[in-house]
Design a protein around this motif. Structure first.
Motif, PDB file in Angstrom:
ATOM      1  N   LEU A 164     -11.873   6.701  24.686  1.00 52.06           N
ATOM      2  CA  LEU A 164     -11.774   5.141  24.652  1.00 52.06           C
ATOM      3  C   LEU A 164     -10.394   4.755  25.482  1.00 52.06           C
ATOM      4  O   LEU A 164     -10.534   4.001  26.479  1.00 52.06           O
ATOM      5  CB  LEU A 164     -11.711   4.762  23.395  1.00 52.06           C
ATOM      6  N   ALA A 165      -9.403   5.686  25.415  1.00 51.82           N
ATOM      7  CA  ALA A 165      -8.190   5.485  25.974  1.00 51.82           C
ATOM      8  C   ALA A 165      -8.271   5.620  27.649  1.00 51.82           C
ATOM      9  O   ALA A 165      -7.709   4.884  28.484  1.00 51.82           O
ATOM     10  CB  ALA A 165      -6.915   6.412  25.701  1.00 51.82           C
ATOM     11  N   TYR A 166      -9.245   6.514  28.093  1.00 47.34           N
ATOM     12  CA  TYR A 166      -9.776   6.615  29.499  1.00 47.34           C
ATOM     13  C   TYR A 166     -10.644   5.837  30.108  1.00 47.34           C
ATOM     14  O   TYR A 166     -11.301   6.089  31.146  1.00 47.34           O
ATOM     15  CB  TYR A 166      -9.713   8.229  29.807  1.00 47.34           C
ATOM     16  N   GLY A 167     -11.093   4.935  28.995  1.00 49.79           N
ATOM     17  CA  GLY A 167     -12.273   3.976  29.431  1.00 49.79           C
ATOM     18  C   GLY A 167     -13.548   4.657  29.564  1.00 49.79           C
ATOM     19  O   GLY A 167     -14.508   4.094  30.075  1.00 49.79           O
ATOM     20  N   GLN A 168     -13.764   5.657  28.899  1.00 49.51           N
ATOM     21  CA  GLN A 168     -15.120   6.660  28.738  1.00 49.51           C
ATOM     22  C   GLN A 168     -15.809   6.097  27.413  1.00 49.51           C
ATOM     23  O   GLN A 168     -15.249   5.719  26.199  1.00 49.51           O
ATOM     24  CB  GLN A 168     -15.004   8.066  28.705  1.00 49.51           C
ATOM     25  N   LEU A 169     -16.996   6.160  27.483  1.00 51.88           N
ATOM     26  CA  LEU A 169     -17.740   5.900  26.342  1.00 51.88           C
ATOM     27  C   LEU A 169     -17.713   7.110  25.558  1.00 51.88           C
ATOM     28  O   LEU A 169     -18.094   8.034  26.085  1.00 51.88           O
ATOM     29  CB  LEU A 169     -19.173   5.406  26.480  1.00 51.88           C
ATOM     30  N   PRO A 170     -17.591   7.228  24.193  1.00 54.01           N
ATOM     31  CA  PRO A 170     -17.382   8.309  23.378  1.00 54.01           C
ATOM     32  C   PRO A 170     -18.810   8.931  22.649  1.00 54.01           C
ATOM     33  O   PRO A 170     -18.702   9.114  21.581  1.00 54.01           O
ATOM     34  CB  PRO A 170     -16.609   7.977  22.344  1.00 54.01           C
ATOM     35  N   GLY A 171     -19.789   8.830  23.594  1.00 57.54           N
ATOM     36  CA  GLY A 171     -21.048   9.302  23.062  1.00 57.54           C
ATOM     37  C   GLY A 171     -21.428  10.605  22.413  1.00 57.54           C
ATOM     38  O   GLY A 171     -22.001  10.820  21.422  1.00 57.54           O
ATOM     39  N   GLU A 172     -20.557  11.464  23.243  1.00 57.56           N
ATOM     40  CA  GLU A 172     -20.720  12.904  22.721  1.00 57.56           C
ATOM     41  C   GLU A 172     -20.056  13.085  21.201  1.00 57.56           C
ATOM     42  O   GLU A 172     -20.381  13.545  20.233  1.00 57.56           O
ATOM     43  CB  GLU A 172     -20.273  13.966  23.644  1.00 57.56           C
ATOM     44  N   SER A 173     -18.827  12.202  21.166  1.00 56.24           N
ATOM     45  CA  SER A 173     -18.193  12.522  20.119  1.00 56.24           C
ATOM     46  C   SER A 173     -18.828  11.578  19.132  1.00 56.24           C
ATOM     47  O   SER A 173     -18.656  12.089  17.794  1.00 56.24           O
ATOM     48  CB  SER A 173     -16.649  11.711  20.201  1.00 56.24           C
ATOM     49  N   VAL A 174     -19.692  10.474  19.197  1.00 55.45           N
ATOM     50  CA  VAL A 174     -20.188  10.005  18.221  1.00 55.45           C
ATOM     51  C   VAL A 174     -21.621  10.888  17.473  1.00 55.45           C
ATOM     52  O   VAL A 174     -21.555  11.133  16.425  1.00 55.45           O
ATOM     53  CB  VAL A 174     -20.981   8.662  18.653  1.00 55.45           C
ATOM     54  N   LEU A 175     -22.043  11.705  18.519  1.00 53.13           N
ATOM     55  CA  LEU A 175     -23.026  12.549  18.024  1.00 53.13           C
ATOM     56  C   LEU A 175     -22.303  13.763  17.235  1.00 53.13           C
ATOM     57  O   LEU A 175     -22.814  14.214  16.184  1.00 53.13           O
ATOM     58  CB  LEU A 175     -23.789  13.306  19.403  1.00 53.13           C
ATOM     59  N   LEU A 195     -13.376  22.085   6.263  1.00 56.41           N
ATOM     60  CA  LEU A 195     -14.098  22.130   7.647  1.00 56.41           C
ATOM     61  C   LEU A 195     -14.620  20.717   7.988  1.00 56.41           C
ATOM     62  O   LEU A 195     -14.239  20.300   9.254  1.00 56.41           O
ATOM     63  CB  LEU A 195     -15.325  23.122   7.781  1.00 56.41           C
ATOM     64  N   ALA A 196     -15.053  19.964   7.173  1.00 51.92           N
ATOM     65  CA  ALA A 196     -15.693  18.730   7.760  1.00 51.92           C
ATOM     66  C   ALA A 196     -14.481  17.990   7.957  1.00 51.92           C
ATOM     67  O   ALA A 196     -14.405  16.933   8.851  1.00 51.92           O
ATOM     68  CB  ALA A 196     -16.472  18.116   6.484  1.00 51.92           C
ATOM     69  N   LYS A 197     -13.333  17.882   7.170  1.00 56.74           N
ATOM     70  CA  LYS A 197     -12.200  17.018   7.477  1.00 56.74           C
ATOM     71  C   LYS A 197     -11.486  17.507   8.810  1.00 56.74           C
ATOM     72  O   LYS A 197     -11.205  16.691   9.629  1.00 56.74           O
ATOM     73  CB  LYS A 197     -11.146  17.190   6.269  1.00 56.74           C
ATOM     74  N   ARG A 198     -11.209  18.724   8.917  1.00 55.49           N
ATOM     75  CA  ARG A 198     -10.794  19.185  10.170  1.00 55.49           C
ATOM     76  C   ARG A 198     -11.541  18.579  11.300  1.00 55.49           C
ATOM     77  O   ARG A 198     -11.019  18.286  12.325  1.00 55.49           O
ATOM     78  CB  ARG A 198     -10.416  20.699  10.109  1.00 55.49           C
ATOM     79  N   GLU A 199     -12.880  19.180  11.241  1.00 57.19           N
ATOM     80  CA  GLU A 199     -13.863  18.654  12.448  1.00 57.19           C
ATOM     81  C   GLU A 199     -13.915  17.184  12.725  1.00 57.19           C
ATOM     82  O   GLU A 199     -13.802  16.749  13.834  1.00 57.19           O
ATOM     83  CB  GLU A 199     -14.953  19.389  12.523  1.00 57.19           C
ATOM     84  N   GLY A 200     -13.750  16.439  11.672  1.00 51.58           N
ATOM     85  CA  GLY A 200     -13.907  15.011  11.806  1.00 51.58           C
ATOM     86  C   GLY A 200     -12.438  14.698  12.484  1.00 51.58           C
ATOM     87  O   GLY A 200     -12.802  13.626  13.139  1.00 51.58           O
ATOM     88  N   LEU A 201     -11.648  14.950  11.827  1.00 54.97           N
ATOM     89  CA  LEU A 201     -10.147  14.433  12.479  1.00 54.97           C
ATOM     90  C   LEU A 201     -10.229  14.577  14.147  1.00 54.97           C
ATOM     91  O   LEU A 201      -9.900  14.022  14.701  1.00 54.97           O
ATOM     92  CB  LEU A 201      -9.049  15.053  11.719  1.00 54.97           C
ATOM     93  N   GLN A 202     -10.649  16.007  14.443  1.00 58.29           N
ATOM     94  CA  GLN A 202     -10.626  16.329  15.903  1.00 58.29           C
ATOM     95  C   GLN A 202     -11.491  15.547  16.687  1.00 58.29           C
ATOM     96  O   GLN A 202     -11.279  15.127  17.812  1.00 58.29           O
ATOM     97  CB  GLN A 202     -10.986  18.081  15.982  1.00 58.29           C
ATOM     98  N   THR A 203     -12.581  15.265  16.194  1.00 55.20           N
ATOM     99  CA  THR A 203     -13.676  14.310  16.974  1.00 55.20           C
ATOM    100  C   THR A 203     -13.148  12.858  17.007  1.00 55.20           C
ATOM    101  O   THR A 203     -13.401  12.467  18.048  1.00 55.20           O
ATOM    102  CB  THR A 203     -15.087  14.428  15.859  1.00 55.20           C
ATOM    103  N   LYS A 241      -9.966  12.030  17.162  1.00 53.44           N
ATOM    104  CA  LYS A 241      -8.971  12.074  18.089  1.00 53.44           C
ATOM    105  C   LYS A 241      -9.603  12.234  19.464  1.00 53.44           C
ATOM    106  O   LYS A 241      -9.245  11.617  20.684  1.00 53.44           O
ATOM    107  CB  LYS A 241      -8.257  13.395  18.124  1.00 53.44           C
ATOM    108  N   LYS A 242     -10.490  12.978  19.616  1.00 58.27           N
ATOM    109  CA  LYS A 242     -11.472  13.098  21.058  1.00 58.27           C
ATOM    110  C   LYS A 242     -11.870  11.935  21.377  1.00 58.27           C
ATOM    111  O   LYS A 242     -11.883  11.177  22.636  1.00 58.27           O
ATOM    112  CB  LYS A 242     -12.373  14.233  20.885  1.00 58.27           C
ATOM    113  N   ALA A 243     -12.580  11.158  20.419  1.00 62.61           N
ATOM    114  CA  ALA A 243     -12.998   9.720  20.817  1.00 62.61           C
ATOM    115  C   ALA A 243     -12.155   8.586  21.172  1.00 62.61           C
ATOM    116  O   ALA A 243     -12.281   7.810  22.032  1.00 62.61           O
ATOM    117  CB  ALA A 243     -13.856   9.308  19.688  1.00 62.61           C
ATOM    118  N   GLN A 244     -10.885   8.740  20.450  1.00 60.10           N
ATOM    119  CA  GLN A 244      -9.823   7.781  20.748  1.00 60.10           C
ATOM    120  C   GLN A 244      -9.255   8.205  22.363  1.00 60.10           C
ATOM    121  O   GLN A 244      -8.916   7.433  23.194  1.00 60.10           O
ATOM    122  CB  GLN A 244      -8.716   7.985  19.899  1.00 60.10           C
ATOM    123  N   GLU A 245      -9.141   9.534  22.536  1.00 61.42           N
ATOM    124  CA  GLU A 245      -8.844   9.832  23.946  1.00 61.42           C
ATOM    125  C   GLU A 245      -9.867   9.185  25.096  1.00 61.42           C
ATOM    126  O   GLU A 245      -9.453   8.821  26.078  1.00 61.42           O
ATOM    127  CB  GLU A 245      -8.607  11.375  24.187  1.00 61.42           C
TER     128      GLU A 245
END
Length: 128
Positions: free
Chosen positions: A61-72, A45-53, A55-59
């Motif tokens: 960043l690609a849109y020029g947003q800060l990934p604050g929620e993803s970091v948390l 579960l940690a691996k799955r959730e970590g990879l999703q997080t 991916k979300k952070a990369q998206e």
């Protein structure tokens, strides 16, 4: 920091008590099997959730947003995965709560408030 010392002493003591009670109630081998099962499921579960997080952070960043929620989310997933790998029922409960997105929100709120208090006290400086 004083709460951290309390958690380092109290939580393992409670976990040991529950492990002893479980060993006495359901037996030694089922208790060990349960500990191993929660560790394996937790790692998955940690691996799955970590990879999703990630991916979300990369998206974001690609849109020029800060990934604050993803970091948390990443912090919660890291702590949750670590707790699931440590043997014990209390740590497993908190580990699973930190891995599932809906139950992660109160923990993220606690992290944000702790950081906010440290920033206000001047313990953490933000450089712009």
């Amino acid at each position: 920091m004083r709460y951290l010392a309390l958690f380092i002493i109290v939580i393992p003591a409670i976990d040991i008590g529950f492990l002893l009670l479980s060993g006495k109630t359901i037996g030694f081998l089922p208790t060990v099997a349960f500990i191993i099962l929660t560790g394996v499921v937790g790692a998955y579960l940690a691996k799955r959730e970590g990879l999703q997080t990630i991916k979300k952070a990369q998206e974001q960043l690609a849109y020029g947003q800060l990934p604050g929620e993803s970091v948390l989310d990443g912090i919660c997933i890291l702590i949750g995965g670590t707790l699931l790998l440590t043997p014990g029922f209390i740590t497993d409960l908190f580990g699973f709560l930190l891995l599932f997105p809906p139950s992660r929100k109160p923990f993220k709120w606690l992290i944000i408030n702790a950081l906010r208090k440290r920033i206000q006290k001047g313990n953490i400086k933000i450089i712009k």
